[in-house]
Every structure is written in C-alpha cells, then in structure tokens.
Design an enzyme around this catalytic site. Structure first.
Site, short mmCIF file in Angstrom:
data_model
loop_
_atom_site.label_atom_id
_atom_site.label_comp_id
_atom_site.label_asym_id
_atom_site.label_seq_id
_atom_site.Cartn_x
_atom_site.Cartn_y
_atom_site.Cartn_z
N SER A 1 40.88 2.51 -28.81
CA SER A 1 39.45 2.24 -28.81
C SER A 1 38.95 2.02 -30.23
O SER A 1 39.47 2.62 -31.18
CB SER A 1 38.74 3.45 -28.20
OG SER A 1 37.36 3.40 -28.47
N LYS B 1 41.95 9.63 -28.92
CA LYS B 1 42.48 8.27 -29.15
C LYS B 1 43.16 8.21 -30.52
O LYS B 1 44.25 7.65 -30.67
CB LYS B 1 41.35 7.23 -29.08
CG LYS B 1 40.73 7.08 -27.69
CD LYS B 1 41.71 6.46 -26.71
CE LYS B 1 41.12 6.33 -25.32
NZ LYS B 1 42.10 5.92 -24.30
N TYR C 1 36.71 13.01 -27.41
CA TYR C 1 37.27 11.79 -26.82
C TYR C 1 37.83 10.89 -27.91
O TYR C 1 38.98 10.42 -27.84
CB TYR C 1 36.18 11.06 -26.01
CG TYR C 1 36.50 9.60 -25.81
CD1 TYR C 1 37.45 9.20 -24.88
CD2 TYR C 1 35.88 8.63 -26.60
CE1 TYR C 1 37.77 7.86 -24.74
CE2 TYR C 1 36.20 7.30 -26.47
CZ TYR C 1 37.14 6.91 -25.53
OH TYR C 1 37.47 5.59 -25.41
N1 UFG Z 1 22.52 2.23 -25.01
C1 UFG Z 1 21.19 2.26 -24.65
N2 UFG Z 1 20.88 2.78 -23.42
C2 UFG Z 1 21.81 3.27 -22.56
C3 UFG Z 1 23.18 3.24 -22.96
C4 UFG Z 1 23.49 2.73 -24.19
O1 UFG Z 1 20.32 1.82 -25.40
O2 UFG Z 1 21.45 3.75 -21.47
C5 UFG Z 1 22.89 1.61 -26.30
C6 UFG Z 1 23.63 2.52 -27.25
O3 UFG Z 1 22.72 3.24 -28.05
C7 UFG Z 1 24.47 1.51 -28.04
C8 UFG Z 1 24.78 0.42 -27.01
O4 UFG Z 1 23.78 0.56 -26.01
O5 UFG Z 1 23.70 0.94 -29.07
C9 UFG Z 1 26.14 0.54 -26.36
O6 UFG Z 1 26.31 1.85 -25.84
P1 UFG Z 1 27.49 2.19 -24.83
O7 UFG Z 1 27.32 3.62 -24.42
O8 UFG Z 1 27.59 1.18 -23.76
O9 UFG Z 1 28.81 2.01 -25.74
P2 UFG Z 1 29.21 2.72 -27.12
O10 UFG Z 1 29.36 1.62 -28.12
O11 UFG Z 1 28.35 3.86 -27.45
O12 UFG Z 1 30.63 3.34 -26.74
C10 UFG Z 1 31.68 2.54 -26.25
C11 UFG Z 1 32.55 3.33 -25.31
C12 UFG Z 1 33.29 4.40 -26.02
C13 UFG Z 1 34.02 3.85 -27.19
C14 UFG Z 1 33.11 3.06 -28.07
C15 UFG Z 1 33.93 2.37 -29.11
O13 UFG Z 1 31.76 3.94 -24.31
O14 UFG Z 1 34.27 4.91 -25.15
O15 UFG Z 1 32.43 2.06 -27.33
O16 UFG Z 1 33.16 1.79 -30.05
F1 UFG Z 1 34.55 4.84 -27.91
#
Ligand code: UFG
Length: 345
Positions: A128, A158, A154
C-alpha cells in the site's frame, strides 16, 4: 506470455482479489481462491464464476492455518501466490492493534512456510501507499522514503511485511517477489456483478459516496476543506480496480528472482470534491455533502509516479475517475446492499 498458471489468491473473495481473478482467467490462468470469509462472502466468488463462465476452486480457510494451507498446496499444486488476505481498516487497526498484527503478520508467515514446504517461490504481495507515511515530496516514486510518519498499525503491518519479504528473498535468492503498492483502488467490474462491499459504515470515500447516491446514507462528510490543495479538500490517486487487477497480471508475467517494488496508481491527483462531482455526473443526481473537521492522520495530498511500472511491467492505468464512478454506480445501484441483496433473493 505465460498462460495456464495455477495461482493461489489469499483473501480471494475480497474486493481486489475478485477483480484480479477475473483478469487472470481472461489471460488463461487458473486462480484458486482461499478466504476465511471474515470480511467477504461466497456470493462474490459465485459472481466471479458468472463473469468468467466457469467454476473456480474455492477453499474457506484462515491463512494462519498452515496445515490447512499445506493441504491446499498439495491438492492444487499452484505455481504462484498473490497474497491479498489481511485486515485493512485504518481506524479499527488503531483500536485493535494486536488483532491487526496477529492477522496480517502471522498470515504472511504461515503462507511463507507453506510456500517453502511446497517449493512455490513466486509471490505477489498487496502492499500500500501507506508505507510511504508522510511524504517528503510528490509524486511518490518507489525510491521515496518509507516508514516515517506511518500513523497506524495497519500501515505498520504493510511496512513490516515488505521487510519480511525482502529478508526472505535475501536469504534465498530463488524467491521471486513483487511488492505492489496500491494507491486508492476504486470502481467496480464493468459488468456491475462485483464491487466493493464494505461491512457497516464505509471508511473510504468512494463506497460512502456510492451509498449516498443510492439513498442509503444522507450525505457525504467532506473531511476538511482547508488543506493546501486547489479546492482545499484532500487529494488522492484513485485507480480503477480493473486497472489495478491488470497490474497484477503484468507483475505475474514479469516476476524475476529477488524483490521488485512497483507503485500502482495513475499519477494524477483528484480532490474529494472532484470525485463527488464526477459521481454526480455518473449517477445523474446531486450528491449532498457537508464539510466536516479533518480526519486525524489524513494527509493533504498523495499521488504516485507510475513510471517504473510502465517501464518494467509495460502496465499503465487507462481508466478515469469518471469511468470508476460509472462502474461503481452500476454496481451499487444494481446491488444497493452489496452481496446481501443476492443472499436475500
Ligand atoms: N474522505 C472524506 N469523507 C469520507 C471518507 C474520506 O472526505 O467519508 C476523504 C479523506 O479525508 C481523504 C480522501 O477522502 O482525503 C480519501 O480517503 P479514503 O479513506 O478513501 O482513503 P485514504 O487515502 O485515507 O486511505 C486509503 C486506504 C488505506 C491506504 C491508503 C494509502 O483506505 O488503506 O489509502 O494511501 F493505506
């Protein structure tokens, strides 16, 4: 080109593995799906079988059960493994660290033991972008610093598993190991038969937006609009799950002795608001949203350079965020409660 390889997919009923199974079959390979169904269901496997038009071997097993895995290897004589199995919810990992270390690390150790006993030394690992922690500079290349600023167990699993695999290949150079660092996988198979089906409230943006689009939830919370990005919302490198799946097929065909590391992403950043607007275009209706406080541990911006994957694997992402939204909408509107709809039918 390799064809007809027998490949064990651990976590084989999950979101990414089901899409990889479809692409492996399309290239003439034979996936063998192993999953304990702790965060997935048998219907997902049946749907893959519908798409590929043939039954696939499925074994319900916790990968930490090394004896059980030995039996799978003896019976199916695979030539390679793609290791997807593991827990993946960032917030849950902070609350339940021991469960995360036990599941993710011990499943990998068990798998390595079973592979060594069976003489199977070709392995692709679902890593990841989280291993990069807090980036020094963007875009992230495979040479970028890892490990500094990882904020949750988590992410550490990784990081640690990558190290375990490097040490394994160092000790025995006949291992052929590919570490694939996923950015943000989104979308669904274009058939609408398989897709992401999170349990409970989705943690990730795209499945949450999809559930707002079907009316299952009222609005999206946009976690922060005061980041140092063009519109103030978080920027990520969203990659269509089918592109991601094709990256695994390419990695399989390019396995070489030692360890290789590749980013799988598009190289383009998309903000939260841009993604919401793309989904509105895909589903033809407004997606209500509200700005909420920043989510702890989130970074402003994260995207990769996919140059090495193009050079080494001849792989490049071809689908857009709008394609992902359209496919996600087809999946979610056809299955508003995910695979549970099929189980009730
Ligand atoms: N976000 C929102 N509202 C939500 C969910 C997310 O605004 O309800 C925003 C977050 O703040 C972020 C973006 O959308 O800016 C993406 O968030 P995600 O939770 O979809 O993804 P992340 O980038 O936080 O995390 C993902 C995976 C992890 C991994 C990571 C690697 O979930 O497992 O990418 O960069 F580790």
């Amino acid at each position: 080109m390799l064809t007809g390889m027998r490949i064990v997919l651990t976590g084989g009923a999950g979101y990414i593995a089901t899409h990889v199974a479809v692409e492996l079959c399309a290239m003439g390979h034979d996936p063998i799906l192993v999953d304990d169904l702790s965060n997935s269901c048998r219907t997902a496997v049946s749907r893959v079988e519908t798409i590929v038009g043939r039954p696939l071997p499925f074994i319900e097993l916790d990968v930490r059960d090394t004896e059980g895995l030995n039996a799978v290897f003896a019976r199916h004589t695979p030539e390679a493994v793609i290791h997807f199995a593991g827990l993946k919810a960032v917030g849950e990992s902070v609350a339940q660290p021991v469960r995360y270390y036990d599941t993710n690390i011990n499943s990998t150790l068990s798998l390595l033991s079973a592979m060594a006993s069976a003489g199977v030394r070709k392995l692709i690992f679902s890593s990841s972008a989280t291993v990069y922690g807090d980036p020094e500079a963007l875009p992230l290349t495979e040479e970028s610093r890892v490990g500094v600023g990882i904020t949750n167990p988590y992410g550490w699993t990784k990081f640690m598993i990558e190290q375990i695999l490097r040490d394994t290949a160092q000790a025995d150079p006949t291992w052929e190991i590919s570490l694939l660092r996923y950015f943000n996988p989104v979308g669904a198979h274009e058939s609408g038969l398989i897709g992401e089906d999170p349990t409970g409230i989705p943690n990730n943006l795209m499945p949450f937006v999809a559930q707002v689009a079907t009316g299952r939830r009222d609005h999206v919370n946009v976690f922060g609009d005061d980041y140092d990005t063009a519109d103030g919302t978080g920027v990520r490198d969203y990659i269509h799950v089918t592109d991601l799946a094709c990256g695994h097929v390419a990695a399989l065909e390019h396995l070489r002795p030692g360890v290789s590391t590749h980013n799988l992403g598009t190289g383009h950043g998309t903000s939260v608001l841009e993604l919401i607007h793309a989904f509105e275009q895909a589903c033809g209706a407004p997606i209500p949203y509200q700005v909420a406080p920043r989510r702890p541990g989130d970074l402003a911006s994260l995207y990769c350079s996919p140059t090495r994957a193009r050079a080494d694997l001849g792989w490049v992402a071809t689908k857009t965020v709008l394609d992902a939204c359209r496919d996600s909408w087809r999946w979610q509107s056809g299955n508003p409660h995910g695979y549970a709809d099929a189980q009730l039918a």
